[in-house]
Scaffold this active site. Sequence first.
Site, PDB file in Angstrom:
ATOM      1  N   SER A 162      38.064  51.086 -55.090  1.00 32.36           N
ATOM      2  CA  SER A 162      36.804  51.005 -54.548  1.00 32.36           C
ATOM      3  C   SER A 162      36.685  51.948 -53.211  1.00 32.36           C
ATOM      4  CB  SER A 162      36.883  49.251 -53.998  1.00 32.36           C
ATOM      5  OG  SER A 162      38.100  49.121 -53.559  1.00 32.36           O
ATOM      6  N   ASP A 431      37.809  41.810 -44.414  1.00 37.03           N
ATOM      7  CA  ASP A 431      37.843  42.956 -45.164  1.00 37.03           C
ATOM      8  C   ASP A 431      38.519  44.274 -43.990  1.00 37.03           C
ATOM      9  OD1 ASP A 431      38.014  45.354 -46.633  1.00 37.03           O
ATOM     10  OD2 ASP A 431      35.923  45.308 -47.328  1.00 37.03           O
ATOM     11  N   HIS A 434      38.297  48.392 -46.457  1.00 34.78           N
ATOM     12  CA  HIS A 434      37.081  49.135 -46.655  1.00 34.78           C
ATOM     13  C   HIS A 434      36.490  49.617 -45.360  1.00 34.78           C
ATOM     14  CE1 HIS A 434      37.706  46.956 -50.304  1.00 34.78           C
ATOM     15  NE2 HIS A 434      37.501  48.222 -51.106  1.00 34.78           N
TER      16      HIS A 434
END
Length: 470
Positions: A162, A431, A434
Amino acid sequence: MAGSIPMGASTPSHHFASSSFLTKRTVAVALYALIPLALLHYLLTLPPPLPPPHTTAAAPSSPSPSRQANASAAALPSPEASAARCDYSDGEWVRTVAGPRYSGASCGETIKAGQNCAAHGRPDTGYLRWRWRPRGCALPPFDPARFLGAVRGRHVAFVGDSLARNQCESLVCLLASAFPARLVRGAGGGDGDGDGDELRKFRRWAFPSHNATVSVFWSPFLVNGTERPKTPPPAGGLYHNQIYFDQPDERWAAEAPGFDVVVLLAGQWYLNPAMFYDRGAFIGCHRCPEGNRTETGFFGVFRLAVRNALRELIARVASASSSPARPRLAVVTTFSPAHFEGEWDSPTSCARTEPYARGEREPLYMDEEMLRAGVEEAAAAGADVTARGAGLAVEALQVTRLAAMRPDGHPGLYTRAFPFAGGARERMPNDCVHWCLPGPIDTWNEILLQVVKRWADSVDAGAASAAPSN
């Protein structure tokens, strides 16, 4: 499988024997006589400067990024002079008044929702006002026309997890800020993380103005593997990824002959529990499920994955190339570090709002080992293809250290839309892996532009020299 990979460099110890028969006076005289000779020898044989060390260097004399505003690049070399070769991995983040080329609104259809921080209500915008300034050279802002000019008629593919998708979406947004992009594969299919959201994991965009293509291929291990289920199985069930290092991931490898530029980026999935296999045999595991299994960790197997992915790419390209070989470029983006501070679901897990200053934070051992694996395997593959004359250039895009200095650039709590709408809670998921878009990851593509442009210029120069004269 290749031989074992050392988990870290050892420091040799030096032992000095004493001379018991010399008096202290004799030793002192001898030392005073040798010092000028030793100094002369040192000056005559002084080696060239070493590359940036694995430990953080002292802060330079320029103002700290947490204190400097509107930094000027006037004292730096011109972009054209420094584009040829520059160590972009060594530098500092400095404030800038310039904003990003795109926004979460202008590129909302491309950005994964969990990384569209502004659209999810992140209130601060200071994380958007920093630029990376390498030491000793300039890094120009991203220029969509230059990038698309360098890849005119070519296919740029991102392969990995990702974070590879994160970097790909950043590039598409940067390019689409100046030239129209058309999604030609992967429309729909959810947000890309559900079991049925395969479409978003294999998207492709066309840029008709330059006949260029940008694609992303989901391959979290770079080689073939079976991902563990989203939820833990019943008691006694195996909750591990299963990775097969001798088997290519055909989801991207089958299309490799059509790639002109391929960017490989993975690593985070190797931190999860996994079982490792090579040539049909079990070779180790990470967070082993059984007491009689030997824990092997993940540094060595991650290195093996990068190595085998590059070998597969070289083999596929070589088998499909005509004579002379079609020029291609492989880029290994190095490990992207996370910034969890405490528990992943603590409201303050990654709540910083400014970068680390140069020298403020020591590099983490894990980040440095993953960085080293990517850099060394890219160098080895580059030497291999040069010896073969395969027409493939291989480079490492070293982002680990500059990314490690940006704890402020993650979605954090804003991976979910408006997380405080119902009030603050004791446990809130973050998160811290990312990157917000726009955000620090755009800098990776500024560096990628310089790598791609240098490669394209060398290809064009080679073609011009090979063309028959009139």
